[in-house]
Design an enzyme around this catalytic site. Structure first.
Site, PDB file in Angstrom:
ATOM      1  CB  CYS A 206      -0.906   0.006   1.231  1.00  0.00           C
ATOM      2  SG  CYS A 206      -1.867  -1.518   1.406  1.00  0.00           S
TER       3      CYS A 206
ATOM      4  CG  PHE B 258      -0.863   4.170   8.918  1.00  0.00           C
ATOM      5  CD1 PHE B 258      -0.317   3.385   7.908  1.00  0.00           C
ATOM      6  CD2 PHE B 258      -1.024   3.602  10.176  1.00  0.00           C
ATOM      7  CE1 PHE B 258       0.047   2.070   8.147  1.00  0.00           C
ATOM      8  CE2 PHE B 258      -0.656   2.289  10.416  1.00  0.00           C
ATOM      9  CZ  PHE B 258      -0.120   1.517   9.400  1.00  0.00           C
TER      10      PHE B 258
ATOM     11  CB  SER C 232       5.027  -3.282   2.433  1.00  0.00           C
ATOM     12  OG  SER C 232       5.802  -4.439   2.605  1.00  0.00           O
ATOM     13  CB  CYS C 233       1.350   0.436   4.722  1.00  0.00           C
ATOM     14  SG  CYS C 233       0.277   1.846   4.384  1.00  0.00           S
ATOM     15  CB  VAL C 234       5.940   2.880   2.053  1.00  0.00           C
ATOM     16  CG1 VAL C 234       6.633   1.654   2.626  1.00  0.00           C
ATOM     17  CG2 VAL C 234       5.584   2.643   0.600  1.00  0.00           C
TER      18      VAL C 234
END
Length: 122
Positions: A75, A83, A101-103
């Site tokens: 994401c 977030f 993974s969320c960046v």
């Protein structure tokens, strides 16, 4: 390798496929929050997260899979401050609690606030 294509998700805006199936795994391309019927982009992170998740779901469905079979997502957020709001929407769709993974990134295509991609089993 099988190319996955559906009119229920936005068409590719470059030299790539909406998704690919190989050896029973489905790989979706990153989905931005474009409504495939109208080409519109909704306002706000919640609405954009909702549309991005729906677009991923359409690709999964076209491949004979679903949200419950997702094993990994990636994401991208334009602002990490989004977030919590993003997670609230995301949790309604990705019920299998896949690895993720969320960046935060500097920019996303068309100036959107989020993008979601997934890997699922068939």
């Amino acid at each position: 390798m099988n190319i996955i294509a559906t009119e229920k998700a936005p068409g590719a805006i470059g030299p790539y496929s909406q998704g690919i199936e190989v050896n029973g795994l489905i790989f979706s391309s990153g989905q931005i929050p474009v409504d495939p019927a109208t080409g519109d982009i909704p306002e706000g992170i919640a609405a954009q997260a909702e549309q991005s998740c729906k677009n991923v779901g359409a690709i999964l469905e076209a491949a004979g899979s679903g949200y419950d079979k997702v094993v990994k997502t990636t994401c991208f957020l334009a602002d990490i401050a989004d977030f919590a709001a993003f997670n609230e929407v995301y949790a309604k769709y990705f019920i299998s609690n896949p690895a993720r993974s969320c960046v935060a990134v500097r920019d996303l295509p068309k100036g959107v606030l989020c993008e979601v991609e997934a890997i699922a089993v068939k």
